[in-house]
Design a protein around this motif. Structure first.
Motif, mmCIF file in Angstrom:
data_model
loop_
_atom_site.group_PDB
_atom_site.id
_atom_site.type_symbol
_atom_site.label_atom_id
_atom_site.label_comp_id
_atom_site.label_asym_id
_atom_site.label_seq_id
_atom_site.Cartn_x
_atom_site.Cartn_y
_atom_site.Cartn_z
ATOM 1 N N ILE B 209 79.079 6.991 30.440
ATOM 2 C CA ILE B 209 78.363 7.985 31.248
ATOM 3 C C ILE B 209 76.976 7.478 31.632
ATOM 4 N N LYS B 210 76.416 8.087 32.687
ATOM 5 C CA LYS B 210 74.989 7.977 32.977
ATOM 6 C C LYS B 210 74.513 9.394 33.147
ATOM 7 N N LYS B 211 73.356 9.733 32.607
ATOM 8 C CA LYS B 211 72.960 11.124 32.708
ATOM 9 C C LYS B 211 71.474 11.309 32.979
ATOM 10 N N ASN B 212 71.181 12.395 33.663
ATOM 11 C CA ASN B 212 69.808 12.882 33.700
ATOM 12 C C ASN B 212 69.865 14.381 33.375
ATOM 13 N N LYS B 213 68.772 15.090 33.583
ATOM 14 C CA LYS B 213 68.765 16.496 33.149
ATOM 15 C C LYS B 213 69.701 17.383 33.953
ATOM 16 N N LYS B 214 69.996 16.946 35.186
ATOM 17 C CA LYS B 214 70.794 17.806 36.051
ATOM 18 C C LYS B 214 72.264 17.428 36.113
ATOM 19 N N VAL B 215 72.536 16.143 35.986
ATOM 20 C CA VAL B 215 73.907 15.661 36.217
ATOM 21 C C VAL B 215 74.340 14.667 35.146
ATOM 22 N N ILE B 216 75.594 14.787 34.729
ATOM 23 C CA ILE B 216 76.207 13.717 33.949
ATOM 24 C C ILE B 216 77.217 13.037 34.859
ATOM 25 N N LYS B 217 77.102 11.704 35.003
ATOM 26 C CA LYS B 217 78.094 10.954 35.772
ATOM 27 C C LYS B 217 79.032 10.279 34.777
ATOM 28 N N ILE B 218 80.304 10.542 34.936
ATOM 29 C CA ILE B 218 81.283 9.980 34.000
ATOM 30 C C ILE B 218 82.039 8.860 34.704
ATOM 31 N N TYR B 219 81.857 7.631 34.190
ATOM 32 C CA TYR B 219 82.421 6.451 34.855
ATOM 33 C C TYR B 219 83.769 6.038 34.274
ATOM 34 N N ASP B 220 84.023 6.457 33.038
ATOM 35 C CA ASP B 220 85.288 6.031 32.421
ATOM 36 C C ASP B 220 85.893 7.189 31.633
ATOM 37 N N LEU B 221 86.641 8.023 32.355
ATOM 38 C CA LEU B 221 87.215 9.226 31.759
ATOM 39 C C LEU B 221 88.290 8.870 30.729
ATOM 40 N N ASN B 222 89.042 7.799 30.992
ATOM 41 C CA ASN B 222 90.085 7.378 30.048
ATOM 42 C C ASN B 222 89.493 6.964 28.711
ATOM 43 N N LYS B 223 88.401 6.206 28.809
ATOM 44 C CA LYS B 223 87.755 5.739 27.579
ATOM 45 C C LYS B 223 87.203 6.937 26.799
ATOM 46 N N LEU B 224 86.635 7.899 27.536
ATOM 47 C CA LEU B 224 86.132 9.121 26.890
ATOM 48 C C LEU B 224 87.278 9.834 26.177
ATOM 49 N N CYS B 225 88.416 9.925 26.849
ATOM 50 C CA CYS B 225 89.591 10.580 26.277
ATOM 51 C C CYS B 225 90.057 9.874 25.014
ATOM 52 N N ASN B 226 90.075 8.531 25.057
ATOM 53 C CA ASN B 226 90.514 7.768 23.876
ATOM 54 C C ASN B 226 89.570 7.950 22.688
ATOM 55 N N LEU B 227 88.282 8.134 23.006
ATOM 56 C CA LEU B 227 87.292 8.293 21.925
ATOM 57 C C LEU B 227 87.503 9.590 21.139
ATOM 58 N N ILE B 228 88.123 10.592 21.787
ATOM 59 C CA ILE B 228 88.349 11.877 21.104
ATOM 60 C C ILE B 228 89.155 11.663 19.828
ATOM 61 N N ALA B 229 90.132 10.752 19.913
ATOM 62 C CA ALA B 229 91.028 10.533 18.770
ATOM 63 C C ALA B 229 90.555 9.411 17.857
ATOM 64 N N ASP B 230 89.408 8.793 18.170
ATOM 65 C CA ASP B 230 88.948 7.633 17.402
ATOM 66 C C ASP B 230 88.333 8.077 16.068
ATOM 67 N N GLU B 231 89.079 7.850 15.000
ATOM 68 C CA GLU B 231 88.641 8.306 13.670
ATOM 69 C C GLU B 231 87.640 7.335 13.032
ATOM 70 N N GLU B 232 87.543 6.141 13.606
ATOM 71 C CA GLU B 232 86.728 5.096 12.965
ATOM 72 C C GLU B 232 85.382 4.922 13.665
ATOM 73 N N LEU B 233 85.163 5.719 14.710
ATOM 74 C CA LEU B 233 83.970 5.550 15.531
ATOM 75 C C LEU B 233 82.680 5.592 14.710
ATOM 76 N N THR B 234 81.831 4.593 14.909
ATOM 77 C CA THR B 234 80.487 4.680 14.343
ATOM 78 C C THR B 234 79.512 4.696 15.505
ATOM 79 N N TYR B 235 78.485 5.485 15.375
ATOM 80 C CA TYR B 235 77.550 5.656 16.494
ATOM 81 C C TYR B 235 76.124 5.813 15.989
#
Lengths: 235, 235
Positions: B209-235
Motif C-alpha cells: 500500500i501507499k497511504k496518506n490521510k485521505k487515501v489508501i492506495k492498494i497495489y497488491d490486493l493478492n498479497k494483502l489477501c495472502n497475509l490474512i492467513a500468514d501465521e508466521e508474519l513478523t512486523y
C-alpha cells in the motif's frame, strides 16, 4: 400484575449461552413445518442457504460459526422451546447448527413468523427481547475476548456460575457440573482446553476448589474473585 | 416485485459496524419523545437504567461497553435513521451510548415500539432483520477475536473494505479513508492502535500500500489477501 412488568422485561445475560425459551410459540406450531433430526446431523451447514426460524420442541441443538480455514467457534445452545433465527439466504454464510441430541423442530418462514408476531403483542415483545439478549451476550463475549486474559475469562465464568447456581454447604459452595465439562467451559469462554485444565489444576493446588466429575466445591470464593483481576498470574 | 424479495431480506454483515437504517420509523416519530444531545454527552451510562429504543434523526452516536475495570470496548455506530435498542433496565448494565456529534433522537418505549411494529408487517420484518444483523456481526467479531491474530483482523478489514468500497484506478485500488482513521480501525478490529500503526508501516514497506490521510492506495490486493492467513508474519 403491573408489578411483575419490569422483572419480565429484564434482559439477563446468561452465563451458559442458552437464551430464554419462548413457550408461547407452542400455540402456533400448526403454522410451521415439522422436522426431525437424529443426533449428529446438521440442520444448517456453511454455504448452504437457509432462511427460517427454528423452534425446538425436544432435543438440543448447538450453533457455531466456521472460519475461513474451517475452524469451528462455538456460539450457543438451543434447548427446548428456544429459537434459532437462521436467516442466512446467502451461499457464503458461515453458520452451522448441529443436533447434539435427537431433535424435533418446527421451521417458520420469516414472513410467517412476522404474521404470527403481528397478532400477539406479548409474543412479539418476548421475541424482540430474545434476539436482543443474543446481541448483548455476544457484545459481552467480544469485550471479554478483547480485554481479558484466558484465566480471567475462565475464573469469572466459574465465579458467576457459583453465584447463580452454587449451593452453600457448611464452609463451601457446591456446584453441580455433570453437564458442564472442562471442554464445555473451554468452548464457552473461548479458551484452549489445555489452558482450562491448567487453570483448574492451579485452583486445586491453591486449595480454592476441590473437584470431581460431578461437583466442584469452592472453598474460597473471595480468592477466586480476586484472581479474575490478577494480571500477573502464572499457572 | 416478487423478484426483489430475497435480496431485500439478505443480512449483510457490515465491515464498519453501522447497521441498516430503518427510515420507515420517520412515519411514527409522533409516538416517540424528542430529545437533543450536544456532542460529547452521554445518552446511556453504565449502571444507569435505560429502557427505550433510540431512533436517530441527525448526528451520530457511538455505542460501547465498559469493563469491570472501566476500560471501554467500542461496539458500533448509530447513524441517521438507525436504531439503538437500549433495553437496559438493570442498574448493573455496562453499556454506554455517546453523542459523537450534536444529535436529534426519538426515544420509543418498548411497549410503544411493539404497538407500532404490530401494525406494520414490513417495518416489523426490517426491525427483526436489523437486530439479527447485530447478532451476526458480534458472533463474527467474537470468532475473529478468538481465532485470528491482530494482523489477520486488520488485514481482512482492509481487504474487505477495498473489495466493497475501493475504486480501481489504473494498476491499483483507491480507498477513501478520511472517516476511517487508524484509531478507528483499531477500535473496530479490537486491536491496539500501536499494532495497527506497525501493520500499516509493514504494508507500506513491502510496497503493498501507499497511504496518506485521505487515501489508501492498494497495489497488491493478492498479497494483502495472502497475509490474512500468514501465521508466521513478523512486523
Amino acid at each position: 400484575m403491573e408489578n411483575r412488568k419490569i422483572p419480565d422485561n429484564k434482559i439477563k445475560i446468561p452465563i451458559i449461552p442458552v437464551f430464554d425459551p419462548i413457550e408461547e410459540l407452542n400455540m402456533y406450531t400448526s403454522l410451521g413445518s415439522l422436522h426431525t433430526f437424529i443426533k449428529g446431523s446438521k440442520i444448517i451447514s456453511p454455504g448452504i442457504p437457509f432462511y427460517s426460524i427454528i423452534y425446538l420442541i425436544s432435543g438440543q441443538l448447538e450453533a457455531s460459526i466456521v472460519s475461513r480455514t474451517g475452524e469451528e467457534k462455538y456460539l450457543f445452545e438451543i434447548c427446548k422451546n428456544c429459537i434459532g433465527v437462521a436467516i442466512n439466504p446467502n451461499d457464503d454464510h458461515e453458520f452451522q447448527i448441529t443436533a447434539v441430541k435427537d431433535c424435533i423442530v418446527y421451521f417458520f418462514t420469516l414472513d410467517m413468523m412476522v404474521e404470527i408476531l403481528s397478532q400477539d403483542a406479548n409474543l412479539l415483545k418476548k421475541f424482540i427481547l430474545n434476539i436482543v439478549q443474543k446481541v448483548h451476550y455476544f457484545e459481552h463475549q467480544a469485550r471479554d475476548l478483547y480485554q481479558c486474559r484466558s484465566s480471567s475469562r475462565v475464573f469469572s465464568f466459574l465465579y458467576d456460575l457459583c453465584l447463580t447456581k452454587g449451593k452453600r454447604v457448611n464452609d463451601h459452595y457446591e456446584l453441580a457440573v455433570e453437564n458442564i465439562s472442562q471442554k464445555m467451559i473451554a468452548k464457552i469462554t473461548g479458551t484452549h482446553p489445555v489452558t482450562v485444565c491448567k487453570l483448574f489444576t492451579y485452583l486445586s493446588r491453591e486449595g480454592i476448589i476441590k473437584k470431581n466429575k460431578k461437583v466442584i466445591k469452592i472453598y474460597d470464593l473471595n480468592k477466586l474473585c480476586n484472581l479474575i483481576a490478577d494480571e500477573e498470574l502464572t499457572y
